[in-house]
Write a protein that holds these residues in place. Sequence first.
Motif, mmCIF file in Angstrom:
data_model
loop_
_atom_site.group_PDB
_atom_site.id
_atom_site.type_symbol
_atom_site.label_atom_id
_atom_site.label_comp_id
_atom_site.label_asym_id
_atom_site.label_seq_id
_atom_site.Cartn_x
_atom_site.Cartn_y
_atom_site.Cartn_z
ATOM 1 N N ASN A 74 0.818 -1.215 0.000
ATOM 2 C CA ASN A 74 0.000 0.000 0.000
ATOM 3 C C ASN A 74 0.854 1.268 0.000
ATOM 4 N N ALA A 75 2.070 1.170 0.487
ATOM 5 C CA ALA A 75 2.960 2.336 0.465
ATOM 6 C C ALA A 75 3.385 2.684 -0.954
ATOM 7 N N LYS A 76 3.385 1.673 -1.829
ATOM 8 C CA LYS A 76 3.787 1.874 -3.225
ATOM 9 C C LYS A 76 2.600 1.876 -4.180
ATOM 10 N N ASN A 77 1.375 1.787 -3.638
ATOM 11 C CA ASN A 77 0.170 1.756 -4.487
ATOM 12 C C ASN A 77 0.266 0.678 -5.561
ATOM 13 N N THR A 78 0.745 -0.484 -5.178
ATOM 14 C CA THR A 78 1.011 -1.538 -6.151
ATOM 15 C C THR A 78 0.519 -2.888 -5.635
ATOM 16 N N VAL A 79 -0.043 -3.655 -6.550
ATOM 17 C CA VAL A 79 -0.415 -5.030 -6.271
ATOM 18 C C VAL A 79 0.395 -5.930 -7.200
ATOM 19 N N TYR A 80 0.739 -7.112 -6.707
ATOM 20 C CA TYR A 80 1.597 -8.024 -7.441
ATOM 21 C C TYR A 80 0.907 -9.377 -7.637
ATOM 22 N N LEU A 81 1.358 -10.078 -8.658
ATOM 23 C CA LEU A 81 0.955 -11.464 -8.849
ATOM 24 C C LEU A 81 2.226 -12.240 -9.189
ATOM 25 N N GLN A 82 2.702 -13.010 -8.209
ATOM 26 C CA GLN A 82 3.856 -13.870 -8.429
ATOM 27 C C GLN A 82 3.355 -15.185 -9.003
ATOM 28 N N MET A 83 3.859 -15.534 -10.180
ATOM 29 C CA MET A 83 3.394 -16.731 -10.878
ATOM 30 C C MET A 83 4.567 -17.695 -11.035
ATOM 31 N N ASN A 84 4.449 -18.835 -10.397
ATOM 32 C CA ASN A 84 5.472 -19.870 -10.469
ATOM 33 C C ASN A 84 4.920 -21.117 -11.147
ATOM 34 N N SER A 85 5.808 -21.991 -11.568
ATOM 35 C CA SER A 85 5.406 -23.259 -12.197
ATOM 36 C C SER A 85 4.384 -23.021 -13.294
ATOM 37 N N LEU A 86 4.682 -22.086 -14.153
ATOM 38 C CA LEU A 86 3.729 -21.705 -15.196
ATOM 39 C C LEU A 86 3.502 -22.842 -16.185
ATOM 40 N N LYS A 87 2.267 -22.899 -16.673
ATOM 41 C CA LYS A 87 1.844 -23.924 -17.613
ATOM 42 C C LYS A 87 1.353 -23.254 -18.894
ATOM 43 N N PRO A 88 1.375 -23.958 -20.009
ATOM 44 C CA PRO A 88 0.853 -23.358 -21.252
ATOM 45 C C PRO A 88 -0.585 -22.871 -21.106
ATOM 46 N N GLU A 89 -1.376 -23.537 -20.297
ATOM 47 C CA GLU A 89 -2.771 -23.118 -20.118
ATOM 48 C C GLU A 89 -2.912 -21.834 -19.310
ATOM 49 N N ASP A 90 -1.803 -21.308 -18.776
ATOM 50 C CA ASP A 90 -1.835 -20.010 -18.104
ATOM 51 C C ASP A 90 -1.707 -18.856 -19.107
ATOM 52 N N THR A 91 -1.471 -19.190 -20.364
ATOM 53 C CA THR A 91 -1.348 -18.159 -21.391
ATOM 54 C C THR A 91 -2.644 -17.362 -21.503
ATOM 55 N N ALA A 92 -2.530 -16.050 -21.366
ATOM 56 C CA ALA A 92 -3.704 -15.174 -21.385
ATOM 57 C C ALA A 92 -3.248 -13.735 -21.251
ATOM 58 N N VAL A 93 -4.179 -12.832 -21.453
ATOM 59 C CA VAL A 93 -3.979 -11.441 -21.061
ATOM 60 C C VAL A 93 -4.424 -11.322 -19.603
ATOM 61 N N TYR A 94 -3.559 -10.784 -18.779
ATOM 62 C CA TYR A 94 -3.835 -10.645 -17.354
ATOM 63 C C TYR A 94 -4.194 -9.198 -17.045
ATOM 64 N N TYR A 95 -5.289 -9.044 -16.306
ATOM 65 C CA TYR A 95 -5.790 -7.729 -15.950
ATOM 66 C C TYR A 95 -5.827 -7.567 -14.431
ATOM 67 N N CYS A 96 -5.463 -6.389 -13.955
ATOM 68 C CA CYS A 96 -5.723 -6.100 -12.557
ATOM 69 C C CYS A 96 -6.955 -5.191 -12.487
ATOM 70 N N ALA A 97 -7.617 -5.230 -11.359
ATOM 71 C CA ALA A 97 -8.846 -4.484 -11.183
ATOM 72 C C ALA A 97 -8.967 -4.011 -9.739
#
Length: 124
Positions: A74-97
């Motif tokens: 919250n100090a940096k006004n930022t949200v993160y998504l750490q993605m490990n062990s990625l799979k081909p089915e994770d392929t997509a456009v990722y949106y934050c909201a």
Amino acid sequence: QVQLVESGGGLVQAGGSLRLSCAASERTFSRYAMGWFRQAPGKEREFVAAISKSGGVIYSAESVKGRFTISRDNAKNTVYLQMNSLKPEDTAVYYCAADPDGSARWGQYDYDYWGQGTQVTVSS
């Protein structure tokens, strides 16, 4: 009006990792719950993960549990998504909201503000 800008997407091999970031323009960022969603070609947008305004409540989709982690600074006004062990089915456009309600929720219609999206491509 909250403006959200995602970054960190790219091309990665299966099994690899990426960290997405979403920077918010709003000084009251800490009042908003934040979520990550994704949309693959030909498919509907789907929930990935959400975090409450304080960071104390987190929800993740079953398909990413144990592999993806949502967090916020919250100090940096930022949200993160750490993605490990990625799979081909994770392929997509990722949106934050952003959801002014402040509670972590998984319905896309609960979110009022959206970023432009960042492409994640996982090769096999």
